[in-house]
Design a protein around this motif. Structure first.
Motif, PDB file in Angstrom:
ATOM      1  N   LEU A  86      36.906  39.915  25.988  1.00 50.41           N
ATOM      2  CA  LEU A  86      36.413  40.584  27.194  1.00 50.41           C
ATOM      3  C   LEU A  86      34.898  40.751  27.246  1.00 50.41           C
ATOM      4  O   LEU A  86      34.304  40.690  28.326  1.00 50.41           O
ATOM      5  N   ILE A  87      34.248  40.973  26.119  1.00 50.37           N
ATOM      6  CA  ILE A  87      32.824  41.308  26.098  1.00 50.37           C
ATOM      7  C   ILE A  87      31.983  40.233  25.407  1.00 50.37           C
ATOM      8  O   ILE A  87      31.052  39.678  25.989  1.00 50.37           O
ATOM      9  N   CYS A  88      32.314  39.952  24.170  1.00 50.27           N
ATOM     10  CA  CYS A  88      31.525  38.998  23.380  1.00 50.27           C
ATOM     11  C   CYS A  88      32.041  37.578  23.597  1.00 50.27           C
ATOM     12  O   CYS A  88      32.455  36.880  22.668  1.00 50.27           O
ATOM     13  N   THR A  89      32.011  37.150  24.863  1.00 48.12           N
ATOM     14  CA  THR A  89      32.581  35.857  25.230  1.00 48.12           C
ATOM     15  C   THR A  89      31.662  34.713  24.826  1.00 48.12           C
ATOM     16  O   THR A  89      30.477  34.921  24.535  1.00 48.12           O
ATOM     17  N   ALA A  90      32.197  33.511  24.839  1.00 45.01           N
ATOM     18  CA  ALA A  90      31.434  32.362  24.349  1.00 45.01           C
ATOM     19  C   ALA A  90      30.232  32.052  25.226  1.00 45.01           C
ATOM     20  O   ALA A  90      29.133  31.792  24.730  1.00 45.01           O
ATOM     21  N   ARG A  91      30.407  32.088  26.542  1.00 48.54           N
ATOM     22  CA  ARG A  91      29.349  31.604  27.432  1.00 48.54           C
ATOM     23  C   ARG A  91      28.507  32.708  28.050  1.00 48.54           C
ATOM     24  O   ARG A  91      27.310  32.523  28.247  1.00 48.54           O
TER      25      ARG A  91
END
Length: 306
Positions: free
Chosen positions: A195-200
């Protein structure tokens, strides 16, 4: 970064964030049971939650126990899998259900080694089910968890291309000592990555541990490699998917009509497979047990198995 004081802070803040911000997913509910957790973990492999939710719900209503699924014809299992992708997972899940029903009294086994012995269950899935269904503090490491660890502790934008021993060691070192907290930590870090530390597009402004993130402290450096997504258009995966979609909808189809009918259905896009690719994909589906061929009539027919 990984001093006891800082690690305890990470545990408290990320677990606290999860308690208030984690999604209310049905396989996280106490009444779900281990079978529902196992089904969710198999379905969620390389597949987003939004696509899994309706299929998981219908699946659990139709087959609430492993024995129910094990008794179903494979064709129905494949149809119910729908467009989740990688349909071999459906047959492996059915094979696991048969083993659970036959060897474990219709009860999902509760230890990682026993789970790992089930068809289609790998190291990650065994650890995840043992942790999330039975409260065993196994080290659970998926892509989301690896990415959070890489940024938060190692200061890198992305984890390595494939899981390394060093990443497993780091995940093990970061685990809380208390079992309940450790299981919650696995779920919390996974959710933070989703939810927060996403890849993009990481949402650092909403991260509960942004001020102690090693990646941010390092100036948010670029990834040390360029990620490449899986190709789809023109690949064997696309052609196999188009054939499976046709079989799910039509049942039995004359083999020679499949390319034209798949093209008309729009599942091939602009791609038109040559004969070599088509034959290779059909052979692969037959070898994987996802299709059956009938050569008894005037022309060969392809259908879902059994």
């Amino acid at each position: 970064m990984s001093t006891p004081v800082i690690t305890a802070t990470l545990h408290r803040r990320i677990n606290g964030w999860f308690e208030s911000e984690g999604r209310a997913l049905p396989w996280r509910e106490p009444e779900c049971g281990a079978w529902g957790v196992l089904v969710s973990e198999i379905m969620l492999q390389q597949t987003p939650v939004v696509r899994v939710l309706p299929v998981w719900t219908a699946w659990m209503e139709r087959w609430p126990t492993p024995r129910d699924l094990a008794a179903e014809p494979p064709a129905e299992v494949i149809r119910a899998w729908g467009r989740l992708g990688y349909p071999r997972r459906a047959l492996r899940l059915q094979a696991a259900a048969a083993q659970i029903a036959g060897r474990h009294g219709n009860m999902v086994p509760d230890t990682a080694p026993e789970l790992l012995a089930l068809p289609g269950v790998g190291t990650y899935t065994a650890a995840a089910v043992a942790c999330f269904a039975f409260g065993r503090p196994e080290v659970v490491v998926d892509t989301n968890i690896r990415r959070v660890h890489a940024r938060l502790v190692s200061g890198r934008a992305l984890p390595e291309k494939s899981l390394t021993a060093a990443e497993m060691d780091l995940a093990r070192d970061l685990m809380p000592g208390e079992p309940d907290e450790a299981c919650r930590w696995n779920a919390s870090v996974m959710e933070l990555g989703a939810l927060i530390c996403t890849a993009r597009s990481p949402r650092c402004g909403q991260c509960p541990v942004a001020e102690v993130c090693a990646w941010r402290e390092a100036g948010m450096p670029e990834p040390h490699y360029r990620p490449t997504g899986q190709a789809w258009a023109g690949t064997d995966r696309q052609v196999r998917g188009a054939i499976m979609a046709l079989l799910r909808d039509a049942g039995r189809v004359p083999l020679g009509e499949i390319p034209e009918r798949a093209a008309a259905a729009g599942t091939l896009g602009a791609h038109r497979p040559d004969s070599a690719q088509f034959e290779r994909c059909v052979a692969g589906l037959l070898a994987d047990g996802l299709a059956s061929r009938d050569d008894e009539g005037p022309e060969p027919l392809l259908s879902l198995p059994g």
